[in-house]
Design a protein around this motif. Structure first.
Motif, mmCIF file in Angstrom:
data_model
loop_
_atom_site.group_PDB
_atom_site.id
_atom_site.type_symbol
_atom_site.label_atom_id
_atom_site.label_comp_id
_atom_site.label_asym_id
_atom_site.label_seq_id
_atom_site.Cartn_x
_atom_site.Cartn_y
_atom_site.Cartn_z
ATOM 1 N N TRP A 235 -26.632 19.299 4.355
ATOM 2 C CA TRP A 235 -26.144 20.324 3.217
ATOM 3 C C TRP A 235 -26.930 19.757 2.047
ATOM 4 C CZ3 TRP A 235 -23.030 18.238 6.927
ATOM 5 C CH2 TRP A 235 -22.397 19.141 8.110
ATOM 6 N N THR B 2 -25.662 19.790 -0.846
ATOM 7 C CA THR B 2 -24.855 19.105 -1.788
ATOM 8 C C THR B 2 -23.391 19.049 -0.934
ATOM 9 O OG1 THR B 2 -23.559 21.212 -2.653
ATOM 10 C CG2 THR B 2 -25.683 20.525 -4.009
ATOM 11 N N LEU B 3 -22.743 18.039 -1.486
ATOM 12 C CA LEU B 3 -21.132 18.049 -1.011
ATOM 13 C C LEU B 3 -20.497 19.219 -0.885
ATOM 14 C CD1 LEU B 3 -20.195 14.531 -1.917
ATOM 15 C CD2 LEU B 3 -20.857 15.289 0.409
ATOM 16 N N ASP B 4 -20.673 20.066 -1.880
ATOM 17 C CA ASP B 4 -19.734 21.259 -1.879
ATOM 18 C C ASP B 4 -20.047 22.255 -0.711
ATOM 19 O OD1 ASP B 4 -18.421 20.684 -4.170
ATOM 20 O OD2 ASP B 4 -20.254 21.874 -5.742
ATOM 21 N N GLU B 5 -21.315 22.205 -0.189
ATOM 22 C CA GLU B 5 -21.690 22.769 1.083
ATOM 23 C C GLU B 5 -21.007 22.052 2.295
ATOM 24 O OE1 GLU B 5 -25.815 23.121 0.967
ATOM 25 O OE2 GLU B 5 -25.993 24.177 -0.946
ATOM 26 N N SER C 194 -15.055 20.948 5.186
ATOM 27 C CA SER C 194 -13.893 20.012 4.916
ATOM 28 C C SER C 194 -13.111 20.079 6.198
ATOM 29 C CB SER C 194 -13.111 20.611 3.548
ATOM 30 O OG SER C 194 -13.948 20.715 2.401
ATOM 31 N N ALA D 49 -12.137 27.280 3.373
ATOM 32 C CA ALA D 49 -12.670 27.048 2.252
ATOM 33 C C ALA D 49 -11.596 27.095 1.211
ATOM 34 C CB ALA D 49 -13.911 28.202 2.107
#
Length: 75
Positions: A42, A44-47, A50, A72
């Motif tokens: 990824w 970024t961590l946003d991608e 979770s 999400a």
């Protein structure tokens, strides 16, 4: 129930076919260029995906971690 390597895990994860997982962490630390935990990256961590940690149990010198995928926006 599926058991496999990094490529299979990444394919199933990318297709949204994983809802729970169990990961075993061995009691060894090693460096080098071995096989990655799973294929895929990824930017970024946003991608990143979770997860919610359901349980952590010590099995001998190792750890068994049970996870659930988080929709999400839920974490």
């Amino acid at each position: 129930l599926v058991e496999g390597g990094g490529r299979l895990f990444a394919s199933l994860l990318g297709a949204g076919l994983i809802d729970r997982g169990v990961i075993y962490y061995g009691s060894k630390l090693a460096g080098g260029m071995g096989a990655p935990f799973f294929a895929g990256t990824w930017e970024t961590l946003d991608e990143a995906v979770s997860v919610a940690i359901v349980s952590v149990v010590q099995v001998g010198g190792d750890l068994r971690v049970e996870l659930e995928m988080v929709a999400a926006g839920r974490l």
